[in-house]
Design a protein around this motif. Structure first.
Motif, mmCIF file in Angstrom:
data_model
loop_
_atom_site.group_PDB
_atom_site.id
_atom_site.type_symbol
_atom_site.label_atom_id
_atom_site.label_comp_id
_atom_site.label_asym_id
_atom_site.label_seq_id
_atom_site.Cartn_x
_atom_site.Cartn_y
_atom_site.Cartn_z
ATOM 1 N N THR A 177 0.806 -1.210 0.000
ATOM 2 C CA THR A 177 0.000 0.000 0.000
ATOM 3 C C THR A 177 0.847 1.271 0.000
ATOM 4 O O THR A 177 2.041 1.251 0.335
ATOM 5 C CB THR A 177 -0.921 0.030 1.223
ATOM 6 N N PHE A 178 0.188 2.364 -0.349
ATOM 7 C CA PHE A 178 0.841 3.671 -0.323
ATOM 8 C C PHE A 178 1.279 3.997 1.095
ATOM 9 O O PHE A 178 2.357 4.561 1.306
ATOM 10 C CB PHE A 178 -0.121 4.735 -0.843
ATOM 11 N N GLY A 179 0.439 3.630 2.073
ATOM 12 C CA GLY A 179 0.801 3.893 3.464
ATOM 13 C C GLY A 179 2.066 3.171 3.878
ATOM 14 O O GLY A 179 2.893 3.722 4.616
ATOM 15 N N GLN A 180 2.240 1.943 3.401
ATOM 16 C CA GLN A 180 3.454 1.189 3.718
ATOM 17 C C GLN A 180 4.684 1.856 3.096
ATOM 18 O O GLN A 180 5.737 1.961 3.739
ATOM 19 C CB GLN A 180 3.318 -0.245 3.215
ATOM 20 N N MET A 181 4.557 2.289 1.837
ATOM 21 C CA MET A 181 5.681 2.963 1.192
ATOM 22 C C MET A 181 5.979 4.274 1.901
ATOM 23 O O MET A 181 7.149 4.631 2.120
ATOM 24 C CB MET A 181 5.375 3.209 -0.283
ATOM 25 N N HIS A 182 4.940 5.019 2.263
ATOM 26 C CA HIS A 182 5.113 6.298 2.959
ATOM 27 C C HIS A 182 5.870 6.104 4.265
ATOM 28 O O HIS A 182 6.843 6.815 4.560
ATOM 29 C CB HIS A 182 3.737 6.921 3.219
ATOM 30 N N ASP A 183 5.460 5.117 5.069
ATOM 31 C CA ASP A 183 6.106 4.890 6.368
ATOM 32 C C ASP A 183 7.562 4.460 6.193
ATOM 33 O O ASP A 183 8.448 4.908 6.944
ATOM 34 C CB ASP A 183 5.338 3.830 7.151
ATOM 35 N N ALA A 184 7.810 3.600 5.205
ATOM 36 C CA ALA A 184 9.184 3.150 4.963
ATOM 37 C C ALA A 184 10.052 4.307 4.468
ATOM 38 O O ALA A 184 11.219 4.428 4.854
ATOM 39 C CB ALA A 184 9.186 2.006 3.945
ATOM 40 N N TYR A 185 9.495 5.162 3.626
ATOM 41 C CA TYR A 185 10.250 6.297 3.093
ATOM 42 C C TYR A 185 10.573 7.298 4.201
ATOM 43 O O TYR A 185 11.697 7.821 4.273
ATOM 44 C CB TYR A 185 9.450 6.971 1.985
ATOM 45 N N MET A 186 9.605 7.575 5.075
ATOM 46 C CA MET A 186 9.855 8.514 6.161
ATOM 47 C C MET A 186 10.901 7.957 7.127
ATOM 48 O O MET A 186 11.732 8.706 7.649
ATOM 49 C CB MET A 186 8.555 8.831 6.903
ATOM 50 N N ALA A 187 10.870 6.652 7.365
ATOM 51 C CA ALA A 187 11.905 6.045 8.214
ATOM 52 C C ALA A 187 13.278 6.202 7.577
ATOM 53 O O ALA A 187 14.282 6.442 8.260
ATOM 54 C CB ALA A 187 11.587 4.566 8.449
ATOM 55 N N TYR A 188 13.327 6.083 6.249
ATOM 56 C CA TYR A 188 14.578 6.273 5.502
ATOM 57 C C TYR A 188 15.054 7.728 5.636
ATOM 58 O O TYR A 188 16.244 7.982 5.844
ATOM 59 C CB TYR A 188 14.337 5.917 4.041
ATOM 60 N N CYS A 189 14.138 8.680 5.514
ATOM 61 C CA CYS A 189 14.493 10.100 5.610
ATOM 62 C C CYS A 189 14.986 10.474 7.006
ATOM 63 O O CYS A 189 15.884 11.295 7.161
ATOM 64 C CB CYS A 189 13.294 10.976 5.246
ATOM 65 N N GLU A 190 14.397 9.852 8.037
ATOM 66 C CA GLU A 190 14.725 10.207 9.412
ATOM 67 C C GLU A 190 15.920 9.428 9.965
ATOM 68 O O GLU A 190 16.407 9.731 11.048
ATOM 69 C CB GLU A 190 13.509 9.957 10.305
ATOM 70 N N GLU A 191 16.395 8.453 9.222
ATOM 71 C CA GLU A 191 17.500 7.626 9.712
ATOM 72 C C GLU A 191 18.755 8.467 9.963
ATOM 73 O O GLU A 191 19.173 9.242 9.100
ATOM 74 C CB GLU A 191 17.819 6.536 8.687
ATOM 75 N N PRO A 192 19.362 8.367 11.146
ATOM 76 C CA PRO A 192 20.567 9.164 11.441
ATOM 77 C C PRO A 192 21.740 8.748 10.554
ATOM 78 O O PRO A 192 22.010 7.554 10.387
ATOM 79 C CB PRO A 192 20.844 8.849 12.914
ATOM 80 N N VAL A 193 22.423 9.737 10.006
ATOM 81 C CA VAL A 193 23.618 9.493 9.202
ATOM 82 C C VAL A 193 24.700 10.478 9.631
ATOM 83 O O VAL A 193 24.407 11.555 10.150
ATOM 84 C CB VAL A 193 23.335 9.639 7.683
ATOM 85 N N LEU A 194 25.932 10.117 9.405
ATOM 86 C CA LEU A 194 27.059 10.969 9.794
ATOM 87 C C LEU A 194 27.438 11.884 8.640
ATOM 88 O O LEU A 194 27.744 11.427 7.545
ATOM 89 C CB LEU A 194 28.258 10.107 10.195
#
Length: 464
Positions: free
Chosen positions: A110-127
């Motif tokens: 679903t779109f909701g699943q893609m949205h949640d996965a994408y936001m988790a990707y955007c918020e993931e801490p990186v150095l």
């Protein structure tokens, strides 16, 4: 050559390949047996389009179908027949199977699943060079812009969303009079669908978001297109009105607005000025909070301070603890953020400057600065920066010089196109006559030539 049956599903002394009879079965269908009782189905054929680099003979390709009992003999044979059909049509078995796999994974997600996965990707801490931050530091804004698409399509299968539906969503923002927001949502959707199209994620096989160009792309209309600029009378009303104790907003909040006007720094940069970065003639803003930090060669922002800026910073440190870490600290008891990255910021949040545009008739039922001072309701904190740029232009400074003061990036180190396009609005602010820089240059040339030729200098009289 045997016809593969259940009788062949037994452990062998060594690994064996049993091929299907091309007359009764499917040519290229193979059962591989092993001593430990693992039975695997394959499809193999001679690929005449791929030749061995040494022998020059066609390469035999092997394609895994699956293992028994997950795959029965009849099901595996049917899949081998499909693959044989691809070979007969001259198609790439590898490419077609990968496309089929991606499509199978996309179906039902679903779109909701893609949205949640994408936001988790955007918020993931990186150095990064400036510290550990979220992969996309604007993730809060991205989440906000995708709230309406999520409400529309949260339970929809992502691969079923069409370009027509996306345009229908796009037009809802236009009907509300928000073309900039419409374009921002469209861009964020395009980026997310591109992310979801990656083979490792496979939420979709194509990106349905249309690319709008020219007349198809919405633009702002009227005066808002160039932004607003304060006139001389409005500027005086704004400057002295902020000193009124009854004017809405915290004293430090109002000082941030003044500082942005006199330094041409972005309001978000003014909010984050550290005490240690304030010198007698300049202010240094760390790379971690400057807008240009994403450039490979980015460095801390250093901006000269004029006398008005030094006075404003002096006023700021006269309020509260003069030895605090930041000139404009976060208000005590302010709204708590669920995001750790936002909650840990010890300086004033830029969104607190929205006190300018607040109206007494909105849901908060609180009057804002513009309404209190009788200024245009659309005036934003960023328009103060625009006002300062227009004053510099009317004082005879070039686009390149103004762009440098505004810290606009330009590949050729000259004025960035954005300086002229979005900041220099034709509104008269400075009252006194300004001499055209070309006139001054030619007058200097006149004086130099007279000195060379031995002519006496002449005082030029120009009409007012």
């Amino acid at each position: 050559m045997p016809f593969i049956t259940d009788d062949h599903l037994k452990a062998s002394d060594t690994r064996q390949n049993i091929s299907d009879c091309p007359v009764k079965g499917q040519k290229g269908f193979v059962l591989r047996t092993t001593p430990n009782g693992v039975f695997t189905f394959y499809f193999q054929f001679l690929n005449k389009k791929r030749l061995h680099p040494t022998t020059g003979k066609p390469i035999r390709e092997w394609h895994l179908i699956g293992e028994y009992p997950g795959w029965t003999i009849s099901r595996a044979r049917s899949e081998a027949t499909v693959l044989a059909g691809l070979v007969a049509e001259g198609k790439s078995v590898t490419a077609e199977r990968e496309q089929k796999l991606v499509l199978a994974r996309a179906t039902g997600r679903t779109f909701g699943q893609m949205h949640d996965a994408y936001m988790a990707y955007c918020e993931e801490p990186v150095l990064r060079r400036w510290g550990t931050v979220s992969r996309k530091e604007s993730h809060d804004n991205i989440r906000s812009s995708l709230s309406r698409p999520l409400a529309w399509w949260g339970n929809r299968v992502t691969s079923e969303i069409t370009g027509q539906e996306i345009m229908k969503l796009y037009r809802t923002y236009l009907k509300e009079g928000h073309p900039a927001q419409a374009n921002n949502v469209l861009q964020n959707l395009r980026t997310m669908f591109t992310w979801g199209k990656h083979p490792d994620r496979a939420y979709v096989t194509v990106n349905p978001v249309p690319t709008l160009r020219g007349d198809d792309r919405a633009t702002e209309v009227g005066d808002i297109e160039d932004g607003l600029v304060l006139t001389a009378d409005q500027l005086r009303k704004f400057w002295f009105g902020l000193d009124d104790p009854k004017c809405p907003g915290r004293p430090l909040t109002k000082l941030v607005l003044k500082l942005s006007l006199v330094t041409l720094l972005r309001t978000g940069e003014c909010c984050a000025i550290p005490r240690a970065g304030i010198g007698p003639d300049t202010v240094t803003i760390p790379l971690a909070v400057t807008k240009g930090r994403r450039s490979p060669k980015a460095r801390d922002l250093v901006q000269p301070l004029n006398s008005l800026a030094r006075e404003i910073l002096g006023q700021a440190f006269s309020i509260g603890d003069p030895m605090r870490e930041y000139a404009f600290p976060k208000a005590r008891g302010g709204r708590k953020s669920k995001k750790a990255a936002t909650a840990n910021k010890p300086y004033m949040e830029q969104r607190s400057l929205n006190i300018m545009t607040r109206r007494a008739d909105d849901k908060r039922d609180q009057m804002g600065i513009n309404q209190y001072l009788g200024l245009p309701a659309e005036l934003t904190p960023h328009d103060l920066r625009r006002t300062g740029a227009c004053i510099l232009e009317q004082l005879g400074y070039s686009d390149a010089e103004i762009g440098k003061v505004m810290t606009h990036k330009a590949p050729d180190k000259e004025a960035a196109p954005v300086t002229r396009k979005h900041y220099l609005v034709p509104v008269k602010i400075v009252a006194r006559q300004i001499v055209d820089p070309r006139v001054k240059a030619l007058d200097d040339l006149d004086a130099a030539l007279r000195e060379i030729l031995g002519e006496p200098p002449k005082q030029l009289q120009r009409a007012a």
